[in-house]
Design a protein around this motif. Structure first.
Motif, PDB file in Angstrom:
ATOM      1  N   PRO A   9       0.938  -1.288  -0.059  1.00 55.14           N
ATOM      2  CA  PRO A   9      -0.130  -0.015  -0.084  1.00 55.14           C
ATOM      3  C   PRO A   9       0.817   1.079   0.409  1.00 55.14           C
ATOM      4  N   ALA A  10       1.866   1.274   0.497  1.00 57.77           N
ATOM      5  CA  ALA A  10       2.782   2.431   0.308  1.00 57.77           C
ATOM      6  C   ALA A  10       3.494   2.913  -1.107  1.00 57.77           C
ATOM      7  N   ASP A  11       3.482   1.095  -1.594  1.00 66.46           N
ATOM      8  CA  ASP A  11       4.276   2.511  -2.168  1.00 66.46           C
ATOM      9  C   ASP A  11       3.137   2.621  -3.516  1.00 66.46           C
ATOM     10  N   THR A  12       1.992   1.771  -3.239  1.00 64.73           N
ATOM     11  CA  THR A  12       0.658   2.572  -4.414  1.00 64.73           C
ATOM     12  C   THR A  12       0.726   3.762  -3.876  1.00 64.73           C
ATOM     13  N   GLN A  13       0.502   3.917  -3.293  1.00 67.55           N
ATOM     14  CA  GLN A  13       0.036   5.692  -2.388  1.00 67.55           C
ATOM     15  C   GLN A  13       1.740   6.438  -3.613  1.00 67.55           C
ATOM     16  N   ALA A  14       3.086   5.357  -3.058  1.00 66.57           N
ATOM     17  CA  ALA A  14       4.459   6.769  -3.555  1.00 66.57           C
ATOM     18  C   ALA A  14       3.987   6.717  -5.451  1.00 66.57           C
ATOM     19  N   ALA A  15       3.600   5.226  -5.614  1.00 63.92           N
ATOM     20  CA  ALA A  15       3.618   5.737  -7.339  1.00 63.92           C
ATOM     21  C   ALA A  15       2.638   6.363  -7.812  1.00 63.92           C
ATOM     22  N   GLN A  16       1.502   7.161  -6.788  1.00 60.08           N
ATOM     23  CA  GLN A  16       0.205   8.318  -6.871  1.00 60.08           C
ATOM     24  C   GLN A  16       1.053   9.420  -7.335  1.00 60.08           C
ATOM     25  N   GLN A  17       1.719   8.977  -5.925  1.00 59.66           N
ATOM     26  CA  GLN A  17       2.569  11.069  -5.927  1.00 59.66           C
ATOM     27  C   GLN A  17       3.405  11.355  -6.924  1.00 59.66           C
ATOM     28  N   GLN A  18       4.280   9.964  -7.546  1.00 62.33           N
ATOM     29  CA  GLN A  18       5.361  10.007  -8.345  1.00 62.33           C
ATOM     30  C   GLN A  18       4.245  10.415 -10.123  1.00 62.33           C
ATOM     31  N   LEU A  19       3.174   9.911  -9.780  1.00 66.20           N
ATOM     32  CA  LEU A  19       2.318  10.140 -11.328  1.00 66.20           C
ATOM     33  C   LEU A  19       2.415  11.635 -11.170  1.00 66.20           C
ATOM     34  N   GLU A  20       1.545  12.000  -9.737  1.00 69.08           N
ATOM     35  CA  GLU A  20       1.384  13.045  -9.787  1.00 69.08           C
ATOM     36  C   GLU A  20       2.340  14.127 -10.452  1.00 69.08           C
ATOM     37  N   ARG A  21       3.394  14.065 -10.231  1.00 67.89           N
ATOM     38  CA  ARG A  21       4.785  14.864 -10.326  1.00 67.89           C
ATOM     39  C   ARG A  21       4.795  15.007 -11.773  1.00 67.89           C
ATOM     40  N   PHE A  22       5.006  13.606 -12.084  1.00 65.28           N
ATOM     41  CA  PHE A  22       5.756  12.975 -12.945  1.00 65.28           C
ATOM     42  C   PHE A  22       4.935  13.828 -14.427  1.00 65.28           C
ATOM     43  N   GLY A  35       5.737   7.789 -21.543  1.00 67.36           N
ATOM     44  CA  GLY A  35       4.775   6.581 -22.035  1.00 67.36           C
ATOM     45  C   GLY A  35       5.099   5.584 -21.618  1.00 67.36           C
ATOM     46  N   LEU A  36       5.879   5.369 -21.256  1.00 68.73           N
ATOM     47  CA  LEU A  36       6.378   4.114 -20.383  1.00 68.73           C
ATOM     48  C   LEU A  36       6.646   4.679 -19.173  1.00 68.73           C
ATOM     49  N   MET A  37       7.118   5.215 -18.458  1.00 65.77           N
ATOM     50  CA  MET A  37       7.085   5.533 -16.989  1.00 65.77           C
ATOM     51  C   MET A  37       5.691   6.240 -17.041  1.00 65.77           C
ATOM     52  N   THR A  38       4.927   6.331 -17.421  1.00 64.62           N
ATOM     53  CA  THR A  38       3.643   6.913 -16.967  1.00 64.62           C
ATOM     54  C   THR A  38       2.020   5.542 -16.835  1.00 64.62           C
ATOM     55  N   GLU A  39       2.990   4.823 -18.003  1.00 60.57           N
ATOM     56  CA  GLU A  39       2.015   3.237 -17.609  1.00 60.57           C
ATOM     57  C   GLU A  39       2.851   2.934 -16.589  1.00 60.57           C
ATOM     58  N   LEU A  40       3.936   2.265 -16.583  1.00 60.09           N
ATOM     59  CA  LEU A  40       4.222   1.433 -15.063  1.00 60.09           C
ATOM     60  C   LEU A  40       3.732   2.403 -13.933  1.00 60.09           C
ATOM     61  N   LEU A  41       4.158   3.579 -13.145  1.00 57.70           N
ATOM     62  CA  LEU A  41       3.051   4.478 -12.580  1.00 57.70           C
ATOM     63  C   LEU A  41       1.709   4.026 -12.604  1.00 57.70           C
ATOM     64  N   SER A  42       1.142   4.073 -13.250  1.00 59.65           N
ATOM     65  CA  SER A  42      -0.344   4.122 -13.180  1.00 59.65           C
ATOM     66  C   SER A  42      -0.298   2.988 -12.663  1.00 59.65           C
ATOM     67  N   GLN A  43      -0.174   1.205 -13.271  1.00 59.63           N
ATOM     68  CA  GLN A  43      -0.315   0.220 -13.015  1.00 59.63           C
ATOM     69  C   GLN A  43       0.095  -0.173 -11.251  1.00 59.63           C
TER      70      GLN A  43
END
Length: 128
Positions: A9-22, A35-43
């Motif tokens: 769950p912490a990784d998921t939250q961190a990925a959401q924050q990184q996706l917003e920054r990205f 596009g690759l990074m967006t897809e990875l972070l979205s998943q």
């Protein structure tokens, strides 16, 4: 090399924050990498596990089958029919990754065209 990642769950939250920054500053990467990074972070942000596999410039018939989502014997038939170029290393066949990706691109284009024709036919018949 294959790496699997099962997010906590912490990784998921961190990925959401990184996706917003990205998404606020995507310009620092080339469009394909962005596009690759967006897809990875979205998943990851959705809590899904991801697997990253590094491929060599030449791949086996099994790797080609996995990439094309078909069976290995079907790939061998494609090779024997001359649909995909390959070379033999002893008894084994090797395919260039870019040849397999180009073949996949042609298949995807053909499938999309067929779907568009089918959708147009359904609209004509009033079944959309």
């Amino acid at each position: 090399m294959t790496t699997s990642f099962f997010p906590t769950p912490a990784d998921t939250q961190a990925a959401q924050q990184q996706l917003e920054r990205f998404n606020r500053q995507p310009d620092f990467l080339l469009p394909r990498l962005a596009g690759l990074m967006t897809e990875l972070l979205s998943q990851l942000a959705a809590g899904k596990a991801v697997q990253i596999t590094a491929l060599e410039s030449e791949i086996t018939t099994q790797q080609a089958a996995d990439l094309l989502k078909v069976s290995r014997p079907y790939v061998v038939k494609l090779l024997e029919a001359g649909e995909l170029p390959h070379r033999k290393v002893g008894p084994r066949r090797r395919l260039r990754l870019d040849d397999v990706l180009a073949y996949k691109g042609r298949l995807d284009t053909q499938r999309l065209a067929a779907l568009q024709v089918l959708a147009a036919d359904l609209q004509e018949m009033g079944l959309d």
